[in-house]
Enzyme design. Sequence first.
Site, PDB file in Angstrom:
ATOM      1  N   ASP A 112     -38.114  12.300   0.651  1.00 40.77           N
ATOM      2  CA  ASP A 112     -37.405  13.673   0.919  1.00 40.77           C
ATOM      3  C   ASP A 112     -36.781  13.350   2.231  1.00 40.77           C
ATOM      4  OD1 ASP A 112     -36.186  15.947   0.486  1.00 40.77           O
ATOM      5  OD2 ASP A 112     -37.826  17.126   1.190  1.00 40.77           O
ATOM      6  N   HIS A 119     -30.029  23.434   9.285  1.00 44.00           N
ATOM      7  CA  HIS A 119     -31.374  23.547   8.851  1.00 44.00           C
ATOM      8  C   HIS A 119     -32.517  23.049   9.768  1.00 44.00           C
ATOM      9  CE1 HIS A 119     -35.062  23.689   6.167  1.00 44.00           C
ATOM     10  NE2 HIS A 119     -35.045  22.385   6.413  1.00 44.00           N
ATOM     11  N   GLU A 185     -35.965  24.738  -1.837  1.00 40.73           N
ATOM     12  CA  GLU A 185     -35.300  23.937  -0.759  1.00 40.73           C
ATOM     13  C   GLU A 185     -34.164  23.378  -1.560  1.00 40.73           C
ATOM     14  OE1 GLU A 185     -37.079  20.957   1.340  1.00 40.73           O
ATOM     15  OE2 GLU A 185     -37.952  22.167   2.879  1.00 40.73           O
ATOM     16  N   GLU A 187     -31.321  21.025  -2.306  1.00 42.96           N
ATOM     17  CA  GLU A 187     -30.972  19.692  -2.053  1.00 42.96           C
ATOM     18  C   GLU A 187     -30.129  18.906  -3.304  1.00 42.96           C
ATOM     19  OE1 GLU A 187     -34.498  17.571  -0.791  1.00 42.96           O
ATOM     20  OE2 GLU A 187     -35.558  19.309  -0.052  1.00 42.96           O
ATOM     21  N   ASP A 219     -36.568  21.198  -4.028  1.00 47.99           N
ATOM     22  CA  ASP A 219     -37.924  20.766  -3.509  1.00 47.99           C
ATOM     23  C   ASP A 219     -38.852  21.884  -2.956  1.00 47.99           C
ATOM     24  OD1 ASP A 219     -39.616  18.529  -3.040  1.00 47.99           O
ATOM     25  OD2 ASP A 219     -39.209  18.812  -0.760  1.00 47.99           O
ATOM     26  N   ARG A 223     -44.734  27.332   2.508  1.00 46.92           N
ATOM     27  CA  ARG A 223     -44.516  27.118   3.948  1.00 46.92           C
ATOM     28  C   ARG A 223     -45.815  27.258   4.643  1.00 46.92           C
ATOM     29  NH1 ARG A 223     -40.141  24.029   4.296  1.00 46.92           N
ATOM     30  NH2 ARG A 223     -38.262  25.436   3.427  1.00 46.92           N
ATOM     31  N   GLN A 226     -47.978  23.834   4.559  1.00 44.74           N
ATOM     32  CA  GLN A 226     -47.126  23.107   5.327  1.00 44.74           C
ATOM     33  C   GLN A 226     -47.366  23.123   6.807  1.00 44.74           C
ATOM     34  OE1 GLN A 226     -42.845  23.427   4.669  1.00 44.74           O
ATOM     35  NE2 GLN A 226     -42.589  21.744   6.201  1.00 44.74           N
ATOM     36  N   LYS A 239     -45.676  20.445   0.054  1.00 46.51           N
ATOM     37  CA  LYS A 239     -44.528  19.813  -0.647  1.00 46.51           C
ATOM     38  C   LYS A 239     -44.773  19.268  -1.891  1.00 46.51           C
ATOM     39  CE  LYS A 239     -41.362  20.405   2.688  1.00 46.51           C
ATOM     40  NZ  LYS A 239     -40.114  20.997   2.581  1.00 46.51           N
ATOM     41  N   THR A 243     -41.349  19.165  -7.377  1.00 45.29           N
ATOM     42  CA  THR A 243     -39.861  19.105  -7.266  1.00 45.29           C
ATOM     43  C   THR A 243     -39.118  18.869  -8.359  1.00 45.29           C
ATOM     44  OG1 THR A 243     -40.513  17.746  -5.223  1.00 45.29           O
ATOM     45  CG2 THR A 243     -38.260  17.435  -6.157  1.00 45.29           C
ATOM     46  N   GLU A 344     -35.191  30.087   6.013  1.00 44.01           N
ATOM     47  CA  GLU A 344     -33.954  30.346   6.872  1.00 44.01           C
ATOM     48  C   GLU A 344     -33.325  31.624   6.708  1.00 44.01           C
ATOM     49  OE1 GLU A 344     -31.842  26.753   7.649  1.00 44.01           O
ATOM     50  OE2 GLU A 344     -32.725  26.229   5.839  1.00 44.01           O
TER      51      GLU A 344
END
Length: 397
Positions: A112, A119, A185, A187, A219, A223, A226, A239, A243, A344
């Site tokens: 990844d 971002h 996420e 992606e 993904d 948080r 993480q 993470k 996925t 975000e």
Amino acid sequence: MSTTWVPGADAAGYGADNLPYGVFSRAGSPPRVGVRVGDRVLDLAGALGDPEFSAPSLNPFMARGSTAWRATRAKVSGMLTAPGGRAGAEPHLVPLAEVELKAPFEVADYVDFYCSLDHAENVGRIFRPGGAPLSPNWRHQPIGYHGRAGTVVPSGTGIVRPVGHQPPADGGVPAIGPSRRLDIEAELGFVVGTPTSLGRTVPTGDFAEHVFGVVLVNDWSARDIQRWESAPLGPFLGKSFATSVSPWVVPLDALGAARVAGRDQDPPPAPHLRRVADWGLDIAMTVRLNGEVVSRPPYAAMYWTPDQMLAHLTSNGASLRTGDLYASGTVSGPGRDERGSLLELTWDATEPLRLADGERGFLEDGDTVAISATARGMGGGTVALGEVTGTVRPALS
């Protein structure tokens, strides 16, 4: 515009401009490879008489290399667009409603990346307020980490809320429990077909000889886990729990009209990262949470392009294997409604989303996330990249 004789296929984004590959099964039959056209799947083993498409994954076909990919695409396109091809293809078209979609390929390795400037700057401002948004190396190389191939799951798989260490309050002892800041996420993923030997590098100009196609990726990210574990080494358990990937692999050749020059890069990249072709991609993504659109990330805004990602991934001689998956990292644009993660969009839950079923800072149990995307096709039509979905399940007790 290129057209197919399959009713409604071109208007739906799954016509002659697209022809994505996937794996499907019918009741009582083993999985096999097909191409989606409209609301049907063309059974390639039957239509082309090639037993390799009876395999339960795309890997044997992808390993053949780019010459075989293009020849097969041309043959399938001819069958589905020329009147003379109808007799050979029509008996092998199966309604989507009668099949179960499987994982399209066997994942060998998963990497990844972290390739969106918008971002990365947003995350830097959230996690390091008052500090520099970007780390000193960010503009010099595509940042990435290795994930877990075994936790890459097909679209529709339920996502169990992960359990892990929570950041301690006021310097105390960290608690262990379900993540309270479960995130997404949005992606784009790139699927490797042609392998390389250990010690060989892949220049940016050879990107299309190794990458078979693209998939949508979510993904999932915890948080809180993480943030606590990422000092100093980087993402790990926050993470690696899941996925999700979409069921259809869109060939690179279907995205020719979506190719654009990549974003300007300052400072100029290192020699092995210098672009020799336009591999920025104008792909419009949409993120829905419980059916409501919450973001429209533009892939064209990405700083590092996929040819650069592949070149950097192999720049130390790391080998490629058929089925390798590498993803772009969160796709975010400069606009408030173009951010590809809840971190975000809600600015770390300080500005929660207001949905029909209540406010969201991060995901709650029962929430369903769907990411879809479209691009312009070579024949002037629309290429649909499908959809990747997942519903959050409670943590295991």
